[in-house]
Design an enzyme around this catalytic site. Structure first.
Site, PDB file in Angstrom:
ATOM      1  N   ALA A  20       0.824  -1.227   0.000  1.00 16.85           N
ATOM      2  CA  ALA A  20       0.000   0.000   0.000  1.00 16.85           C
ATOM      3  C   ALA A  20       0.849   1.264   0.000  1.00 16.85           C
ATOM      4  O   ALA A  20       0.321   2.351   0.228  1.00 16.85           O
ATOM      5  CB  ALA A  20      -0.932  -0.004   1.194  1.00 16.85           C
ATOM      6  N   GLU A  61       6.580   2.131  -6.637  1.00 16.01           N
ATOM      7  CA  GLU A  61       7.988   2.539  -6.756  1.00 16.01           C
ATOM      8  C   GLU A  61       8.921   1.350  -6.514  1.00 16.01           C
ATOM      9  O   GLU A  61       9.916   1.163  -7.218  1.00 16.01           O
ATOM     10  CB  GLU A  61       8.287   3.677  -5.772  1.00 16.01           C
ATOM     11  CG  GLU A  61       7.508   4.945  -6.104  1.00 16.01           C
ATOM     12  CD  GLU A  61       7.803   6.086  -5.148  1.00 16.01           C
ATOM     13  OE1 GLU A  61       8.388   7.076  -5.601  1.00 16.01           O
ATOM     14  OE2 GLU A  61       7.462   5.998  -3.952  1.00 16.01           O
ATOM     15  N   GLU A  78      -0.585   9.921  -4.646  1.00 10.36           N
ATOM     16  CA  GLU A  78       0.139  11.014  -3.984  1.00 10.36           C
ATOM     17  C   GLU A  78      -0.587  12.350  -4.155  1.00 10.36           C
ATOM     18  O   GLU A  78      -0.645  13.156  -3.226  1.00 10.36           O
ATOM     19  CB  GLU A  78       1.565  11.115  -4.534  1.00 10.36           C
ATOM     20  CG  GLU A  78       2.533  10.065  -3.980  1.00 10.36           C
ATOM     21  CD  GLU A  78       2.444   8.712  -4.687  1.00 10.36           C
ATOM     22  OE1 GLU A  78       1.516   8.495  -5.497  1.00 10.36           O
ATOM     23  OE2 GLU A  78       3.321   7.869  -4.433  1.00 10.36           O
TER      24      GLU A  78
HETATM   25  C1  1HE Z   1      -2.178   1.957   5.906  1.00 11.04           C
HETATM   26  C2  1HE Z   1      -1.813   2.205   4.567  1.00 11.04           C
HETATM   27  C3  1HE Z   1      -0.793   3.158   4.330  1.00 11.04           C
HETATM   28  C4  1HE Z   1      -3.389   0.734   4.568  1.00 11.04           C
HETATM   29  N1  1HE Z   1      -0.221   3.753   5.391  1.00 11.04           N
HETATM   30  N2  1HE Z   1      -1.580   2.578   6.911  1.00 11.04           N
HETATM   31  N3  1HE Z   1      -0.780   4.849  -0.058  1.00 11.04           N
HETATM   32  C5  1HE Z   1      -2.090   5.024  -0.171  1.00 11.04           C
HETATM   33  O1  1HE Z   1      -2.623   6.107  -0.265  1.00 11.04           O
HETATM   34  C6  1HE Z   1      -2.913   3.748  -0.114  1.00 11.04           C
HETATM   35  C7  1HE Z   1      -3.735   3.745   1.140  1.00 11.04           C
HETATM   36  N4  1HE Z   1      -4.360   2.432   1.349  1.00 11.04           N
HETATM   37  C8  1HE Z   1      -5.471   2.056   0.680  1.00 11.04           C
HETATM   38  O2  1HE Z   1      -5.974   2.710  -0.206  1.00 11.04           O
HETATM   39  C9  1HE Z   1      -6.073   0.740   1.102  1.00 11.04           C
HETATM   40  O3  1HE Z   1      -5.612   0.432   2.425  1.00 11.04           O
HETATM   41  C10 1HE Z   1      -5.719  -0.436   0.174  1.00 11.04           C
HETATM   42  C11 1HE Z   1      -6.455  -0.278  -1.169  1.00 11.04           C
HETATM   43  C12 1HE Z   1      -4.236  -0.574  -0.059  1.00 11.04           C
HETATM   44  C13 1HE Z   1      -6.173  -1.761   0.858  1.00 11.04           C
HETATM   45  O4  1HE Z   1      -7.535  -1.679   1.201  1.00 11.04           O
HETATM   46  P1  1HE Z   1      -8.140  -2.690   2.287  1.00 11.04           P
HETATM   47  O5  1HE Z   1      -9.625  -2.465   2.358  1.00 11.04           O
HETATM   48  O6  1HE Z   1      -7.648  -4.077   2.024  1.00 11.04           O
HETATM   49  O7  1HE Z   1      -7.443  -2.280   3.703  1.00 11.04           O
HETATM   50  P2  1HE Z   1      -7.779  -1.051   4.669  1.00 11.04           P
HETATM   51  O8  1HE Z   1      -8.933  -1.415   5.568  1.00 11.04           O
HETATM   52  O9  1HE Z   1      -7.875   0.232   3.951  1.00 11.04           O
HETATM   53  O10 1HE Z   1      -6.451  -0.957   5.542  1.00 11.04           O
HETATM   54  C14 1HE Z   1      -6.119  -1.932   6.527  1.00 11.04           C
HETATM   55  C15 1HE Z   1      -5.222  -1.264   7.532  1.00 11.04           C
HETATM   56  O11 1HE Z   1      -4.012  -0.873   6.894  1.00 11.04           O
HETATM   57  C16 1HE Z   1      -5.807   0.034   8.086  1.00 11.04           C
HETATM   58  O12 1HE Z   1      -5.342   0.190   9.405  1.00 11.04           O
HETATM   59  P3  1HE Z   1      -6.258  -0.230  10.694  1.00 11.04           P
HETATM   60  O13 1HE Z   1      -5.383   0.070  11.867  1.00 11.04           O
HETATM   61  O14 1HE Z   1      -7.476   0.619  10.578  1.00 11.04           O
HETATM   62  O15 1HE Z   1      -6.555  -1.702  10.516  1.00 11.04           O
HETATM   63  C17 1HE Z   1      -5.193   1.098   7.210  1.00 11.04           C
HETATM   64  O16 1HE Z   1      -5.143   2.353   7.848  1.00 11.04           O
HETATM   65  C18 1HE Z   1      -3.801   0.516   7.048  1.00 11.04           C
HETATM   66  N5  1HE Z   1      -3.152   1.041   5.849  1.00 11.04           N
HETATM   67  N6  1HE Z   1      -2.572   1.436   3.756  1.00 11.04           N
HETATM   68  C19 1HE Z   1      -0.633   3.458   6.649  1.00 11.04           C
HETATM   69  N7  1HE Z   1      -0.358   3.425   3.104  1.00 11.04           N
HETATM   70  C20 1HE Z   1       8.211   7.302  -0.673  1.00 11.04           C
HETATM   71  S1  1HE Z   1       6.911   8.235  -1.091  1.00 11.04           S
HETATM   72  C21 1HE Z   1       5.619   7.200  -1.490  1.00 11.04           C
HETATM   73  C22 1HE Z   1       4.332   7.926  -1.409  1.00 11.04           C
HETATM   74  C23 1HE Z   1       3.159   6.998  -1.303  1.00 11.04           C
HETATM   75  O17 1HE Z   1       3.312   5.812  -1.227  1.00 11.04           O
HETATM   76  S2  1HE Z   1       1.631   7.744  -1.290  1.00 11.04           S
HETATM   77  C24 1HE Z   1       0.506   6.421  -1.341  1.00 11.04           C
HETATM   78  C25 1HE Z   1       0.175   5.938   0.025  1.00 11.04           C
END
Ligand code: 1HE
Length: 270
Positions: free
Chosen positions: A74, A124, A144
């Protein structure tokens, strides 16, 4: 009966908390192992990726990277971003660069197995591998723009080399998500396989790659991307050096003799 040949790695590679490393002969499998957070990459995981690729076993010839659970990765752990100032942000991005540099320009070719979310920093990381195998569940996004940030894990350098600046601009500006087939057509994956078949395909390719002369593999992963970034005259000169170095190895001479003396396989349509 368990005929899985992979065994937990020993020593330093056994010490990680979010990266599970296993080996089978010349193949090393590194699995992002933080499924409860969808394998989001925090500072500790970046450091573990860096340390792992800097300390691959001597016998390693190919590495496979995959993600535990329903998603490859993610991306950046967003929970860690909020408190960061500008200077910390730069240093953070540079740590990703150093880790991914170690992945791309380490000693062995790297194959990424992609399923579920391949998002942000996850894309990435995938773009840093030398080959990408995708399963139908894979989807690709660069959210992003929506998160108010920018790529920081080398995406602006590596992703356009796979899909072009125009497609990456679209993904970042509009939040466009490519499914596995669209991603494949755009150049994000080299192979599209059935669901659950990615790892077996990676192992099969890894075994083929491990059978190449090591110096050829090294020239392919080290020289090729650098030459592609050079002006043609410099690129051609570096090509001549890489070619002579590879061909000077005993392993190359033996392989050429094997072909001429009809002991080696012909090139065949698959
Ligand atoms: C996270 C993250 C994360 C999940 N950082 N905690 N990335 C994003 O913007 C993607 C954000 N994530 C999502 O859109 C979704 O989580 C997914 C499509 C990847 C997966 O969905 P799903 O339904 O299987 O899982 P979920 O219920 O959204 O997430 C499960 C848990 O993972 C939840 O935490 P919980 O404590 O509530 O169980 C989420 O908060 C956590 N989680 N993704 C932190 N990314 C070097 S620069 C790079 C810049 C970037 O990468 S920007 C893109 C960031």
């Amino acid at each position: 009966m368990n005929d899985n040949p992979f065994r937990p790695a020993a020593g330093r590679l056994a010490d990680f908390s979010m990266l599970r490393v296993e080996t089978a002969g010349p193949v090393v499998h590194l699995r992002l192992d933080r499924p409860d957070k969808r394998n989001a990459i925090n500072d500790a995981l970046v450091a573990e990726i860096h340390t792992a690729f800097a300390n691959l076993p001597d016998e390693a010839r190919v590495a496979i990277v995959s993600g535990e659970g329903a998603h490859f990765c993610a991306g950046l752990d967003l929970a860690e971003v909020t408190e960061r100032g500008v200077r910390e942000g730069i240093l953070h991005s540079r740590r990703w660069h150093a880790a991914f540099e170690q992945v791309q320009f380490g000693p062995v070719p790297v194959i990424a197995v992609l399923h579920g979310a391949v998002v942000g920093g996850g894309l990435e990381l995938a773009a840093t591998a030398h080959l990408r195998i995708a399963e139908p569940s894979a989807f690709y996004a660069l959210p992003e723009g929506q998160r108010g940030i920018f790529v920081g894990g080398s995406g602006s350098v590596r992703i356009p080399r796979l899909i072009g600046v125009a497609r990456m601009t679209d993904m970042m500006l509009t939040g466009r998500v490519f499914d596995a087939a669209e991603g494949h057509a755009a150049g994000l994956s080299n192979y599209l396989v059935g669901e659950g078949e990615g790892f077996a395909k990676a192992v099969a390719l890894a075994q083929r790659i491990a059978g190449n002369a090591p110096m050829s593999n090294y020239a392919i992963t080290q020289a090729l991307p650098r030459i592609a970034d050079m002006a043609p005259a410099e690129g051609l000169f570096v090509e001549s050096l890489a070619s002579a170095i590879a061909q000077g190895e005993d392993a190359a001479k033996q392989r050429l003799r094997d072909f001429l003396e009809k002991r080696a396989g012909k090139v065949q349509k698959s």
